[in-house]
Design an enzyme around this catalytic site. Sequence first.
Site, PDB file in Angstrom:
ATOM      1  N   ASN A   1       6.782   5.311   0.696  1.00  0.00           N
ATOM      2  CA  ASN A   1       5.448   5.358   1.309  1.00  0.00           C
ATOM      3  C   ASN A   1       4.712   4.061   1.064  1.00  0.00           C
ATOM      4  OD1 ASN A   1       5.592   8.134   2.102  1.00  0.00           O
ATOM      5  ND2 ASN A   1       5.353   8.677  -0.054  1.00  0.00           N
TER       6      ASN A   1
ATOM      7  N   LYS B   1      -4.700  13.553  -3.071  1.00  0.00           N
ATOM      8  CA  LYS B   1      -3.795  14.629  -3.496  1.00  0.00           C
ATOM      9  C   LYS B   1      -4.583  15.902  -3.782  1.00  0.00           C
ATOM     10  CE  LYS B   1       0.340  12.377  -4.257  1.00  0.00           C
ATOM     11  NZ  LYS B   1       1.735  12.744  -4.145  1.00  0.00           N
TER      12      LYS B   1
ATOM     13  N   ARG C   1     -16.812  19.090  17.574  1.00  0.00           N
ATOM     14  CA  ARG C   1     -17.535  17.816  17.452  1.00  0.00           C
ATOM     15  C   ARG C   1     -16.770  16.859  16.527  1.00  0.00           C
ATOM     16  NH1 ARG C   1     -21.871  19.738  15.932  1.00  0.00           N
ATOM     17  NH2 ARG C   1     -22.970  19.648  17.917  1.00  0.00           N
TER      18      ARG C   1
ATOM     19  N   TYR D   1      -4.158  11.349   3.423  1.00  0.00           N
ATOM     20  CA  TYR D   1      -3.006  11.173   2.539  1.00  0.00           C
ATOM     21  C   TYR D   1      -2.165  10.046   3.125  1.00  0.00           C
ATOM     22  CZ  TYR D   1       0.921  12.955  -0.333  1.00  0.00           C
ATOM     23  OH  TYR D   1       1.944  13.097  -1.231  1.00  0.00           O
TER      24      TYR D   1
ATOM     25  N   ALA E   1      10.904   7.633  -8.940  1.00  0.00           N
ATOM     26  CA  ALA E   1      11.246   8.608  -7.909  1.00  0.00           C
ATOM     27  C   ALA E   1      12.770   8.712  -7.759  1.00  0.00           C
ATOM     28  CB  ALA E   1      10.589   8.216  -6.596  1.00  0.00           C
TER      29      ALA E   1
ATOM     30  N   ARG F   1       1.136   1.892  -9.991  1.00  0.00           N
ATOM     31  CA  ARG F   1       2.164   1.864  -8.917  1.00  0.00           C
ATOM     32  C   ARG F   1       1.682   2.817  -7.841  1.00  0.00           C
ATOM     33  NH1 ARG F   1       4.046   5.502  -6.186  1.00  0.00           N
ATOM     34  NH2 ARG F   1       5.677   6.571  -7.323  1.00  0.00           N
TER      35      ARG F   1
ATOM     36  N   ASP G   1       4.343  14.113 -10.832  1.00  0.00           N
ATOM     37  CA  ASP G   1       4.636  14.398  -9.437  1.00  0.00           C
ATOM     38  C   ASP G   1       5.717  13.472  -8.881  1.00  0.00           C
ATOM     39  OD1 ASP G   1       4.233  15.640  -6.968  1.00  0.00           O
ATOM     40  OD2 ASP G   1       2.830  14.080  -6.339  1.00  0.00           O
ATOM     41  N   ASP G   2       5.700  12.215  -9.266  1.00  0.00           N
ATOM     42  CA  ASP G   2       6.647  11.256  -8.684  1.00  0.00           C
ATOM     43  C   ASP G   2       8.066  11.503  -9.176  1.00  0.00           C
ATOM     44  OD1 ASP G   2       4.739   9.561  -7.172  1.00  0.00           O
ATOM     45  OD2 ASP G   2       3.872   9.376  -9.163  1.00  0.00           O
TER      46      ASP G   2
ATOM     47  N   ASN H   1       8.138  14.921   1.568  1.00  0.00           N
ATOM     48  CA  ASN H   1       7.049  14.424   0.719  1.00  0.00           C
ATOM     49  C   ASN H   1       6.696  15.489  -0.306  1.00  0.00           C
ATOM     50  OD1 ASN H   1       4.179  13.904  -0.112  1.00  0.00           O
ATOM     51  ND2 ASN H   1       4.579  12.092   1.134  1.00  0.00           N
TER      52      ASN H   1
ATOM     53  N   ASP I   1       1.585   8.290  -9.815  1.00  0.00           N
ATOM     54  CA  ASP I   1       1.656   6.864  -9.519  1.00  0.00           C
ATOM     55  C   ASP I   1       1.396   5.965 -10.725  1.00  0.00           C
ATOM     56  OD1 ASP I   1       2.278   7.834  -7.066  1.00  0.00           O
ATOM     57  OD2 ASP I   1       0.748   6.754  -5.948  1.00  0.00           O
TER      58      ASP I   1
HETATM   59  N1  LIG Z   1       8.389  10.838  -0.386  1.00  0.00           N
HETATM   60  C1  LIG Z   1       7.791  11.127  -1.507  1.00  0.00           C
HETATM   61  O1  LIG Z   1       7.327  12.257  -1.731  1.00  0.00           O
HETATM   62  C2  LIG Z   1       7.667  10.094  -2.550  1.00  0.00           C
HETATM   63  C3  LIG Z   1       7.887   8.778  -2.280  1.00  0.00           C
HETATM   64  N2  LIG Z   1       7.760   7.856  -3.263  1.00  0.00           N
HETATM   65  C4  LIG Z   1       7.926   6.468  -2.885  1.00  0.00           C
HETATM   66  O2  LIG Z   1       9.051   5.930  -3.506  1.00  0.00           O
HETATM   67  C5  LIG Z   1       8.876   4.530  -3.663  1.00  0.00           C
HETATM   68  C6  LIG Z   1       9.351   4.137  -5.035  1.00  0.00           C
HETATM   69  O3  LIG Z   1       8.585   4.766  -6.017  1.00  0.00           O
HETATM   70  P1  LIG Z   1       8.970   4.606  -7.565  1.00  0.00           P
HETATM   71  O4  LIG Z   1      10.365   5.036  -7.783  1.00  0.00           O
HETATM   72  O5  LIG Z   1       7.959   5.269  -8.371  1.00  0.00           O
HETATM   73  O6  LIG Z   1       8.857   3.043  -7.702  1.00  0.00           O
HETATM   74  P2  LIG Z   1       9.545   2.104  -8.754  1.00  0.00           P
HETATM   75  O7  LIG Z   1       8.892   0.801  -8.650  1.00  0.00           O
HETATM   76  O8  LIG Z   1       9.607   2.805 -10.061  1.00  0.00           O
HETATM   77  O9  LIG Z   1      11.044   1.983  -8.214  1.00  0.00           O
HETATM   78  C7  LIG Z   1      11.459   1.201  -7.142  1.00  0.00           C
HETATM   79  C8  LIG Z   1      12.944   0.964  -7.275  1.00  0.00           C
HETATM   80  O10 LIG Z   1      13.408   0.341  -6.105  1.00  0.00           O
HETATM   81  C9  LIG Z   1      14.186  -0.784  -6.459  1.00  0.00           C
HETATM   82  N3  LIG Z   1      14.090  -1.737  -5.375  1.00  0.00           N
HETATM   83  C10 LIG Z   1      13.003  -2.385  -4.921  1.00  0.00           C
HETATM   84  N4  LIG Z   1      13.334  -3.181  -3.890  1.00  0.00           N
HETATM   85  C11 LIG Z   1      14.645  -3.007  -3.674  1.00  0.00           C
HETATM   86  C12 LIG Z   1      15.578  -3.557  -2.776  1.00  0.00           C
HETATM   87  N5  LIG Z   1      15.207  -4.441  -1.848  1.00  0.00           N
HETATM   88  N6  LIG Z   1      16.857  -3.162  -2.869  1.00  0.00           N
HETATM   89  C13 LIG Z   1      17.238  -2.284  -3.784  1.00  0.00           C
HETATM   90  N7  LIG Z   1      16.411  -1.723  -4.677  1.00  0.00           N
HETATM   91  C14 LIG Z   1      15.136  -2.088  -4.612  1.00  0.00           C
HETATM   92  C15 LIG Z   1      13.622  -1.285  -7.752  1.00  0.00           C
HETATM   93  O11 LIG Z   1      14.559  -2.046  -8.468  1.00  0.00           O
HETATM   94  C16 LIG Z   1      13.321   0.043  -8.436  1.00  0.00           C
HETATM   95  O12 LIG Z   1      14.484   0.540  -9.038  1.00  0.00           O
HETATM   96  C17 LIG Z   1       7.407   4.261  -3.382  1.00  0.00           C
HETATM   97  O13 LIG Z   1       7.292   3.684  -2.108  1.00  0.00           O
HETATM   98  C18 LIG Z   1       6.782   5.608  -3.363  1.00  0.00           C
HETATM   99  O14 LIG Z   1       5.713   5.672  -2.450  1.00  0.00           O
HETATM  100  C19 LIG Z   1       7.472   8.190  -4.551  1.00  0.00           C
HETATM  101  C20 LIG Z   1       7.227   9.475  -4.872  1.00  0.00           C
HETATM  102  C21 LIG Z   1       7.259  10.518  -3.882  1.00  0.00           C
HETATM  103  C1  LIG Z   2       4.079  10.726  -2.247  1.00  0.00           C
HETATM  104  C2  LIG Z   2       3.942  10.072  -3.523  1.00  0.00           C
HETATM  105  O1  LIG Z   2       3.665  10.696  -4.520  1.00  0.00           O
HETATM  106  C3  LIG Z   2       4.157   8.663  -3.611  1.00  0.00           C
HETATM  107  O2  LIG Z   2       4.523   8.032  -2.624  1.00  0.00           O
HETATM  108  O3  LIG Z   2       3.951   8.120  -4.697  1.00  0.00           O
HETATM  109 MG   LIG Z   3       3.000   9.453  -6.065  1.00  0.00          MG
END
Ligand SMILES: NC(=O)C1=CN([C@@H]2O[C@H](COP(=O)(O)OP(=O)(O)OC[C@H]3O[C@@H](n4cnc5c(N)ncnc54)[C@H](O)[C@@H]3O)[C@@H](O)[C@H]2O)C=CC1
Ligand SMILES: CC(=O)C(=O)O
Ligand SMILES: [Mg+2]
Length: 625
Positions: free
Chosen positions: A472, A228, A112, A157, A359, A210, A322-323, A520, A300
């Site tokens: 993401n 999560k 269902r 998620y 990240a 963030r 986690d990030d 991820n 985040d």
């Molecule tokens: N796949 C996964 O498991 C995970 C994915 N993420 C994703 O990673 C992304 C970033 O997360 P954070 O590092 O925490 O964010 P943040 O804001 O700390 O870092 C983003 C970085 O990207 C740079 N940036 C932004 N636009 C840009 C561009 N056009 N050209 C070059 N550099 C650029 C910024 O200067 C900064 O250094 C998010 O979308 C998040 O969802 C984060 C954690 C886990």
């Molecule tokens: C997957 C994750 O932790 C993030 O995108 O921030």
């Molecule tokens: Mg995260």
Amino acid sequence: MASQLRTLGARTCLASFSPSSSPSSSPSSSSTHLYLFRPRASFHELVSHSPRGPPDPCPGPGPAYAHANAPAPVADGYRRLGLSFTPEQRVSKNLTGLIPHVMEDGSKQLERALKMIRTRQTGIDKYLYLSTIKSQNADLFYRLLMDHGKEMMPLVYTPTIGDVCLQYSTIYTRPEALYISIKQRKSIRTILRNWPYPNPEICVVTDGSRILGLGDLGVNGVGIPIGKLALYTAAAGIHPSKTLPIVLDCGTANETNLKDPLYLGMRTKRPSVAEQQEFMDEFMEAVADVYPDMVVQFEDFESEKAFNYLDRYRNTHKCFNDDIQGTGAVVLAGYISAANLSGVPIDEQRLVFMGAGSAGVGVAKQLVEYYTKRGLSEQAAKDKFWLVDTKGLVTKDRGDKLAEHKKYFARTDNNGHQFRTLEQVIEYVKPSALVGLTATFGVFTESVIRALKASVDAGGLGRRPILFPLSNPLTKAECTFEQAVNWTDGTALFASGSPFSNYTVKAGDSTITYYPNQGNNVYVFPGIGLGAILAKASRVTDNMIYTSAASLAASLNADEIHKGLIYPRIERVREASIIVAREVMKAARRDGVSMLPESKWLEWEEWGDAALNKYIKAHVYDPTL
Ligand SMILES: NC(=O)C1=CN([C@@H]2O[C@H](COP(=O)(O)OP(=O)(O)OC[C@H]3O[C@@H](n4cnc5c(N)ncnc54)[C@H](O)[C@@H]3O)[C@@H](O)[C@H]2O)C=CC1
Ligand SMILES: CC(=O)C(=O)O
Ligand SMILES: [Mg+2]
């Protein structure tokens, strides 16, 4: 009472969160507080709770769960509202006539629910339907998540949770977390004690600054801890009543939220970083007092705070980020597998990272650790990485003030040249791997991806580029799977943060199907948390994180290896998490942070992994319908 409750909407009564109210206030039968401040019951009590007198008229969790996080209904909703009660149970629990006459087994209930989900048109609608199931029949919810993970996980998620967070204040129907504002800083302990389920073991906390790649969403970011933690239960079997989602409300920089009349958070700008840190100090101290055994996952936080809080608390509290760390581990695991398939020897790999935030830097550091464990000096390991941000290649002499966390990777070998675009960096570096953590859709353009392929092709026949657009949700992915396949002639070793579908292309008279990977942190954080809990770890050490990566990389089965996958299929995330948890436990013991008695470890050593697996399996929740 019944009609009063119905009209008051007691289940959404936020007044219950007034910090000045005592959680043990004596319940008054004439007030809705009967429902809101009932002294906390043990989980056993909740399970065996058998209401007398007029039953709760609201089609939701029982009175004790006015604060409707998922956990309680696991026991209560299932027993009181599920359709599988026998006629005898219906009589003994005063349920006769309150639920439809038919007696159904679990498979019918699943059928269902699946039908309902599949006929909803949007991700949000599917999410809302799943949330209702979660609050009323959590066993069914977790069965859905576990048995149909590939279909359900993207709904609870990323990517759907991104939309949920954007709209959280509008779609809100009931509280599902602890909401602690900076104005309540003197009452944090009281608020923590208000949580209606005893002794939570795992907490995911965000300040919403963030959220995925969507920026500062303030209190709307609470969808992330909720999502999560649902995965902690589905993937690692941590009982839902032992999970605690928290959002710290320090205001928001998000103008849309600030102007939204329905916004549920504090309608103020964020205070100074120093004030937010003081609040965080108080929060962590309160957590250690009230729930000393609970593991805390930071999620985040905007990058400066993310690094700062991890450094600040990692040696004094049971916590991890986690990030930074979870993402580092999951990408390392995928990278090890991808490098093995790439034809480029792992020691010859050269990696460009687009994005140098929490990240990007977290992942690059985890990979540096991998290379140093392989015998490279730290400098030689670091030299394999070129990080790029909005201003171009991160170098020491770029002329801007580098954020603290970027300095470690700032290049000094650029001879004064600055490389402003990704194309220029690729031309200069000739990388074999490109990792995207920018939160910016489409920055891996056709010319970028073709340049990556050309640089790999130049090294020899049959070599394959590693291409990880990890941001993401999907609307922030650096490229799509289809683009990656088309622009690399199908050679890319691909992983994205949110899931893409398989891609089938015509090849003459036949077709070729390409399988994407999902890189991820969901592949590691549940196992890290479960391992830390079961090992009774006093800290989450670097080795525990590193081990999570190594064990995930080793967890692929023959079919996955044959298909050229670099992560286990998402349907096997629970199997992988149990392996990760086991190895994390062992790492905790090796690092001397496991508080389990030594006799237990000696016993397990004698019997090998099988004994430890058995121990883990005996401690995990497996919903039965
Ligand atoms: N796949 C996964 O498991 C995970 C994915 N993420 C994703 O990673 C992304 C970033 O997360 P954070 O590092 O925490 O964010 P943040 O804001 O700390 O870092 C983003 C970085 O990207 C740079 N940036 C932004 N636009 C840009 C561009 N056009 N050209 C070059 N550099 C650029 C910024 O200067 C900064 O250094 C998010 O979308 C998040 O969802 C984060 C954690 C886990
Ligand atoms: C997957 C994750 O932790 C993030 O995108 O921030
Ligand atoms: Mg995260």
